[in-house]
Structures are given as C-alpha cells and as structure tokens.
Design an enzyme around this catalytic site. Structure first.
Site, PDB file in Angstrom:
ATOM      1  N   GLN A 196       0.820  -1.210   0.000  1.00 34.79           N
ATOM      2  CA  GLN A 196       0.000   0.000   0.000  1.00 34.79           C
ATOM      3  C   GLN A 196       0.860   1.269   0.000  1.00 34.79           C
ATOM      4  O   GLN A 196       0.446   2.327   0.478  1.00 34.79           O
ATOM      5  CB  GLN A 196      -0.942   0.000   1.210  1.00 34.79           C
ATOM      6  N   SER A 197       2.031   1.185  -0.599  1.00 34.00           N
ATOM      7  CA  SER A 197       2.973   2.303  -0.609  1.00 34.00           C
ATOM      8  C   SER A 197       2.413   3.544  -1.298  1.00 34.00           C
ATOM      9  O   SER A 197       1.994   3.500  -2.459  1.00 34.00           O
ATOM     10  CB  SER A 197       4.258   1.870  -1.322  1.00 34.00           C
ATOM     11  N   ASN A 198       2.434   4.674  -0.579  1.00 34.04           N
ATOM     12  CA  ASN A 198       2.091   5.959  -1.192  1.00 34.04           C
ATOM     13  C   ASN A 198       3.119   6.333  -2.251  1.00 34.04           C
ATOM     14  O   ASN A 198       2.772   6.824  -3.334  1.00 34.04           O
ATOM     15  CB  ASN A 198       2.038   7.055  -0.135  1.00 34.04           C
ATOM     16  N   ALA A 214       5.034   4.425  -4.099  1.00 32.90           N
ATOM     17  CA  ALA A 214       4.908   3.634  -5.324  1.00 32.90           C
ATOM     18  C   ALA A 214       3.763   4.157  -6.186  1.00 32.90           C
ATOM     19  O   ALA A 214       3.908   4.335  -7.403  1.00 32.90           O
ATOM     20  CB  ALA A 214       4.687   2.164  -4.970  1.00 32.90           C
TER      21      ALA A 214
END
Length: 342
Positions: A76-78, A80
């Site tokens: 859930q990387s912002n 990325a």
C-alpha cells in the site's frame, strides 16, 4: 533568502501547497497549530508529499533519457502509487516491486494497490514470509537490477528510485519545501514542524531546509515521528542525505545529528499496524476540523504531536506546523492496516 543552484525538475504538483491555522484545535490545545497541506499536492486526489521528491527525481530521470522507472515499497505504498502518477504525466512506464508487509487479497484490490493497477503500473509482489524487511529490500533490488538489465538489452533506458525516494535528489524537494513554508508564514515565528518519518528522505530535506532557510532571528526545530522501527545508524544516513541535498543546491550549510529529533515512541506494534493513539488522533482531527489523516503515517505522527503538547515538550503558546504528507487512501486499505477508527 539565500540563492541556490537550480536542478533538473519536472512540474508535477500544485505548489505552493496551502498552509492554514486550525483555529478550533489551536484553542483546545493551547498552541497555534498550522497545517501544511501536502495532501493537496496533486495531481490527483490521492497525492501527497512524494510528489515534491519526484519533481526532482524524474527531472533527473528525464535528463538521463529514461523511458521506464522502477521503484519499491509496501503493497500500500504511497510512494509507489505517486511514482506511477508522476511517470504517467511524463509518458514513462512504471514497474513496482511491492513487499507484502500486510498481504493484500489480490481478488479484492483496495486503496493504493487498486490505484496502481488503474494507473497501469506493472506490479511484482515480493513475499515477506520468512524474511526481514532488510532481506526483502535486498531481494527486491536484485530483481529490479536484473529486470533493468533485460530491458536495457532491449533498448530501453531504466531509472531506479530507491524506496520512498530517499535520495539526495529527492530530499532537495523538501529543502525547498521548507523554504516555501517560511515564505508563506513570514509573520509567524515557527517553533516546530512535526511530521511522520519513514525512510528519512522527507526528514533529511526538512532538517536541511530549516538549517538553510530558517529566519535568522528564529530557529525552527523539526520533530520527526518515526512510523517504523529504525536502528541508530539510520539517523546518520538521514544527516548524510540532508548534507548531500545541500551540496546539490550549492548551499554551504551543514547539518549534524544535533539538528535532528527523531522519536520512536509512537509507531506502536510496527509499520502498517494501527495504534490506539493513532486512531484517536485521526478521530480528533476529523471531528474537530473536518480533516482526514491516515493510520500508517500521519495518524501516528499527529498522535506524537498531541502527546508532546500534553507532556509539555511543546509548550503552551508555541507556533507549530504539522506537515500533512497525505496518504489518506490508507483509510480504504485492508482492515489490518485501518484498524478500529470509528
């Protein structure tokens, strides 16, 4: 205000982002609390602070002729997701290596994973099972380097961005972000800037920016609230990032460990695991000011700010800026990440 060297840059966000006083919460807490709205960075509703870094990182990538960008993060990387957004603005392809810190149901894509797919990023999942975060990071990088080699053999030009955009070029965005804040609050002597810190690139830029661009008569302290456990060696790496960013800008200022203030008291059980204090902070800000923050980064950082006020580390009457780094899409992620907020 000092002059600085101009670096390659691509215009991606809407700057300057707003800053405004939270009147009701200021009265409740007994401080003058301002919010720096990097959740409004753009270019879409789910933007955040990484766009500041990506303006310079992708400026460098484009100058070097890249047509493909590879980067890393949790599922859930912002960072990325925002890399995919920024790359699309510039006509670049995006490849993501996402570590399954909190495994996602691939039959029920949510939040940033869903956005990654809508944006057209090519995703590789890297299992965390039986691995430490450092081991998964190393495996991700080796896989990325192998893919870079294959693509370049086919005639592509690949640019690799480390997790979080935590490089000197990325931190430049926040050195100048602090300068932006000073120019917006010319009539306010800011005592503290509080923010959530992960990989350290944002912290490095803000600390270096405070050193270079604070008012001569008033030094601003950067309070970095860790959202995951870090070894002591991490802090020297942050200092090095900040100094290298200052070098890139042609500024002679230098920071040291004495200029940093990191606090690992508020991440709870770990990264992407909600905390009771973080959930309480999310509710308070939403119900007092109508503003949303997230359970992974800003909720825990805001919990730290509230505790600092409560225990007197931030004194009554202080002028405080909370740097809203975005990431509210995490409110719509897996339940293990969101926790019990309502």
């Amino acid at each position: 205000m000092k002059n600085y060297k101009q670096l390659p840059k691509e215009k991606l966000g809407f700057f300057p982002t707003p800053v405004h006083r939270l009147d009701r919460l200021s009265a409740q807490l007994g401080i003058n609390l301002y919010l720096k709205r990097d959740d409004f960075t753009g270019p879409n509703l789910f933007g955040g602070n990484k766009i500041r870094k990506l303006e310079y990182l992708l400026g460098d990538a484009c100058q070097k002729g890249a047509d493909t960008v590879i980067t890393f993060g949790a599922t859930q990387s912002n960072h990325a997701m925002e890399t995919a957004v920024a790359a699309n603005r510039l006509g670049l392809d995006t490849i993501l290596y996402l570590e399954t810190i909190t495994p996602n149901d691939q039959q029920d894509d949510r939040a940033n994973v869903l956005l990654d797919k809508i944006l057209g990023a090519r995703i590789h999942y890297v299992s965390m099972e039986g691995r430490t975060e450092a081991q998964a990071d190393e495996i991700s990088m080796q896989l990325a380097l192998a893919e870079k080699e294959r693509l370049e053999a086919q005639g592509h030009h690949v640019y690799i961005i480390p997790v979080g955009g935590a490089t000197p070029i990325g931190s430049v965005g926040f050195v100048l972000g602090f300068k932006e804040l000073v120019e917006q609050l010319q009539n306010v002597d800011v005592d503290y800037v509080v923010h959530g810190s992960g990989t350290g690139g944002t912290a490095a830029g803000l600390i270096a920016g405070a050193k270079a661009f604070s008012k001569r008569s008033h030094k601003t302290q950067i309070l970095s609230i860790n959202v995951s456990p870090k070894p002591e060696s991490h802090y020297q790496k942050v200092v090095d990032l900040g100094n290298n960013a200052l070098d890139l800008l042609g500024l002679e200022d230098r920071i040291s460990l004495a200029d940093t203030h990191f606090d690992q008291s508020y991440f709870g059980e770990g990264y992407e695991i909600p905390s009771k204090a973080g959930s309480s902070a999310i509710r308070l800000l939403a119900r007092t000011e109508g503003i949303l923050i997230d359970p992974v980064y800003t909720g825990k950082a805001f919990a730290g700010l509230l505790d600092y006020v409560k225990n007197g580390k931030i004194k009554a009457g202080s002028n405080v800026v909370f740097w809203h780094t975005g990431g509210v899409s995490a409110l719509f992620a897996e339940h293990k990440i969101v926790g019990k907020i309502e």
